[in-house]
Motif scaffolding. Structure first.
Motif, short mmCIF file in Angstrom:
data_model
loop_
_atom_site.label_atom_id
_atom_site.label_comp_id
_atom_site.label_asym_id
_atom_site.label_seq_id
_atom_site.Cartn_x
_atom_site.Cartn_y
_atom_site.Cartn_z
N ASN A 199 38.20 27.39 33.99
CA ASN A 199 37.66 27.53 35.47
C ASN A 199 37.45 29.02 35.66
OD1 ASN A 199 37.64 24.82 36.63
ND2 ASN A 199 39.92 24.95 36.47
N TYR A 200 38.07 29.91 35.02
CA TYR A 200 37.76 31.40 35.25
C TYR A 200 36.36 31.89 34.66
CZ TYR A 200 38.95 36.22 35.53
OH TYR A 200 38.79 37.76 35.90
N ASN A 201 36.11 31.27 33.55
CA ASN A 201 34.98 31.56 32.94
C ASN A 201 33.80 30.97 33.65
OD1 ASN A 201 36.08 33.17 30.84
ND2 ASN A 201 36.22 31.62 29.68
N SER A 202 33.87 29.64 34.09
CA SER A 202 32.91 28.90 34.61
C SER A 202 32.39 29.38 36.16
CB SER A 202 33.27 27.53 34.69
OG SER A 202 34.11 27.11 35.56
N ASP A 203 33.21 30.18 36.56
CA ASP A 203 33.02 30.54 38.11
C ASP A 203 32.04 31.96 38.00
OD1 ASP A 203 32.97 31.68 40.56
OD2 ASP A 203 35.15 31.55 40.88
N SER A 204 30.89 31.77 38.23
CA SER A 204 29.84 32.84 38.07
C SER A 204 30.04 33.92 39.26
CB SER A 204 28.46 32.21 38.45
OG SER A 204 28.31 31.67 39.93
N SER A 205 31.18 33.82 40.13
CA SER A 205 31.20 34.97 40.80
C SER A 205 32.60 35.60 40.44
CB SER A 205 31.42 34.42 42.26
OG SER A 205 32.89 33.53 42.17
N THR A 206 32.98 35.49 39.46
CA THR A 206 34.17 36.26 38.73
C THR A 206 33.94 37.63 38.53
OG1 THR A 206 35.07 34.28 37.75
CG2 THR A 206 35.58 36.37 36.84
N ALA A 207 34.58 38.62 39.14
CA ALA A 207 34.37 39.81 39.17
C ALA A 207 35.37 40.79 38.08
CB ALA A 207 34.33 40.50 40.58
N PHE A 208 36.00 40.14 37.68
CA PHE A 208 36.91 40.91 36.40
C PHE A 208 37.71 41.94 37.10
CE2 PHE A 208 33.30 39.21 33.98
CZ PHE A 208 33.95 38.39 33.35
N GLY A 209 37.79 42.12 38.55
CA GLY A 209 38.56 42.96 39.03
C GLY A 209 40.34 42.64 38.94
N ASP A 210 41.04 43.61 39.06
CA ASP A 210 42.63 43.09 39.08
C ASP A 210 43.11 43.01 40.48
OD1 ASP A 210 43.10 44.75 35.94
OD2 ASP A 210 42.80 42.88 36.34
N SER A 211 43.83 41.99 40.80
CA SER A 211 44.45 42.19 42.20
C SER A 211 45.69 43.08 42.04
CB SER A 211 44.61 40.74 42.58
OG SER A 211 45.61 40.17 41.68
N THR A 212 46.25 43.36 43.29
CA THR A 212 47.16 44.28 43.41
C THR A 212 48.75 43.56 43.14
OG1 THR A 212 47.33 44.27 45.76
CG2 THR A 212 46.10 45.98 44.49
N ASP A 213 48.78 42.10 43.50
CA ASP A 213 49.98 41.44 43.70
C ASP A 213 49.94 41.01 42.36
OD1 ASP A 213 48.12 39.62 43.86
OD2 ASP A 213 48.95 38.77 45.87
N GLY A 214 49.17 40.65 41.49
CA GLY A 214 49.38 39.92 40.35
C GLY A 214 49.44 38.47 40.33
N THR A 215 48.83 37.93 41.45
CA THR A 215 48.90 36.28 41.57
C THR A 215 47.71 35.90 41.95
OG1 THR A 215 49.56 36.56 44.11
CG2 THR A 215 51.42 36.40 42.20
N ALA A 216 46.77 36.47 42.78
CA ALA A 216 45.49 36.40 43.16
C ALA A 216 44.35 36.62 42.33
CB ALA A 216 45.09 36.79 44.64
N GLY A 217 43.39 35.87 41.87
CA GLY A 217 42.46 36.32 41.13
C GLY A 217 41.24 36.13 41.63
N THR A 218 40.09 36.43 40.77
CA THR A 218 38.69 36.33 41.68
C THR A 218 38.04 35.32 40.97
OG1 THR A 218 38.02 37.68 39.76
CG2 THR A 218 38.35 38.93 41.54
N GLY A 219 38.52 34.30 40.06
CA GLY A 219 38.07 33.26 39.57
C GLY A 219 38.71 32.17 40.57
#
Length: 475
Positions: A199-219
């Protein structure tokens, strides 16, 4: 005539014909170096194989996988709900661990994960193993220790080459593109890990940034209950250890990542509650099967003599079984063929050198015909004449053998340096592809001397048959 006289006369004869002696020795040098270097390539591959087997558990190690594929993860296919494929679960692990002559039965679960750090990303194979299984790998940790169990926090062991798997998300450039290692300290830095790679790779909007809390992602992933999408889970992970070695020290665990199996299982069960965990079997309806199934099972016998016995019992249970001993035996036969071919190529050069020695000795006889006749008239025995010429031929072989071995070590070192620095062995094998043991040096020396003696035999025999009177009258 004693041996001191024979040695002195042989050495003086070679000194008088320096250029001819040098060219003949040069032929033996090239021939010896060719044989030694060619055989050293085969021995180097064999040494790499031994290291690979040792790193994967030694000759008592047995690998068990499912009955119909290589990873033990299959789908259910019988309408009655019974399993038609053999899978590896906790019941099987316990059953095999209680078998006679089994020292260890350690399950392995492999899954693909994504690691993130700043603008860098890497997709690696994560292997979950029990503490006993990790210990059996005999990993040389340059820093840290094996991961702790029961802490609830996932700790990773990184292979010494994992850092080369990271690439910059913006440009897509990595170590093999730029030659520069990413500014990441695997031992000290925290990383973000994603298990839902699909799912992370298939999400075209993935921005590869890191969230600060370590639980929420961009995918994102779809919630089957609401139809809505939710962020792909990301976990903060740290290293418990890094395998010792540089970027050119290739081994079985070069780009491997390990963790504690029980901690990984808890993490996956929580994240995929009610859904199919990646790599786990499922029913025709797409539902997850009960229980947890492993990719493979690492079994160690208590003695090498019992390896085949244990392997046969597990095979009869319907599972695929591979042993390091069987693998080593099959590879040995292939290496024997390779060494024979490489040695034969080098032997051609030494055969040419033998012809050169024979030619040199024959020319020496023609030039020293009168000398031979005088020696016979003065009472020198035929045996002494033969020994003198054989000694000259042996000296040529000895000098060529010594120089050839020196050249062999230089060429072997150059080959290893060139191959190691070029990264041509990045497929996971050892960079030392040329290995010269001392027994090969001694054998090549003996062989070079023997070739010289054999090449000088017929010229020496001709010298023995010369008529003393005819030799003295020869101009």
């Amino acid at each position: 005539m004693n041996w001191n006289d024979l040695l002195r006369m042989s050495i003086n004869s070679l000194r008088r014909r320096k250029l001819r002696t040098f060219l003949t020795v040069l032929g033996v040098l090239i021939g010896t170096a060719s044989i030694v270097v060619m055989i050293s390539l085969g021995l180097g591959m064999q040494q790499s194989l031994y290291k690979e087997v040792e790193q994967s558990g030694g000759l008592t190690s047995i690998t068990v996988t499912g009955s119909d594929n290589s990873d033990g993860m299959t789908t259910e296919s019988r309408g009655s709900g019974q399993e038609t494929e053999k899978r590896i679960d906790d019941q099987l692990v316990e059953k095999i661990s209680k078998m006679d002559h089994v020292k260890l039965a350690a399950p392995i679960y492999e899954t693909s994960v994504i690691l993130l750090k700043g603008s860098y990303r890497a997709q690696v194979q994560l292997q979950g193993m029990t503490p006993e299984g990790l210990k059996s790998l005999n990993m040389d940790l340059g820093d840290g220790t094996l991961p702790k169990t029961g802490t609830g926090h996932l700790e990773l062991i990184f292979g010494n080459g994992v850092i080369t798997d990271f690439y910059e998300t913006g440009s897509g450039n990595g170590y093999y593109d730029t030659g520069k290692v990413p500014n990441i300290n695997l031992m000290k830095d925290s990383l973000f890990m994603i298990t839902d790679t699909e799912n992370y790779n298939s999400d075209s909007s993935t921005a590869f940034g890191d969230s600060t809390d370590g639980t929420a992602g961009t995918g994102s992933q779809s919630d089957s209950g609401t139809g809505k999408t939710k962020p792909v889970q990301k976990y903060v992970v740290r290293a418990s250890g890094v395998i010792n070695g540089g970027l050119d020290d290739y081994s079985n665990n070069y780009d491997s990542v390990f963790c504690d199996l029980e901690t990984l299982k808890q993490l996956l069960r929580k994240e995929y509650a009610g859904k199919v965990i990646p790599g786990q079997p499922k029913t025709k309806a797409g539902k997850a099967l009960k229980g947890f199934y492993y990719t493979s099972l690492k079994v160690k016998a208590d003695d090498i003599d019992h390896v085949n016995e244990v392997a046969d019992v597990i095979r009869n249970m319907g599972y695929n079984v591979e042993t390091n001993a069987e693998y080593l035996d099959s590879m040995k036969s292939q290496f024997a063929i390779v060494q024979a071919v490489l040695g034969g190529i080098g032997a051609v050069s030494l055969l040419v050198a033998a012809i050169g020695i024979a030619n040199t000795m024959m020319m020496s006889i023609y030039e020293r015909t009168k000398e031979i006749g005088v020696m016979k008239v003065l009472g020198c025995s035929l045996r002494n004449i033969r020994e003198m010429f054989l000694l000259e031929a042996a000296f040529i072989g000895l000098l060529g053998g010594i120089a050839g071995n020196i050249l062999s070590f230089v060429m072997s070192a150059a080959i290893n340096i060139i191959v190691g620095s070029s990264g041509a062995m990045s497929m996971g094998t050892d960079s030392t592809i040329s290995y010269i043991p001392w027994w090969l040096v001694l054998m090549s020396m003996v062989f070079a001397v023997l070739v010289g003696v054999l090449a000088g035999y017929f010229p020496a025999k001709r010298a023995m048959k010369l008529s003393p009177l005819a030799a003295i009258r020869n101009e």
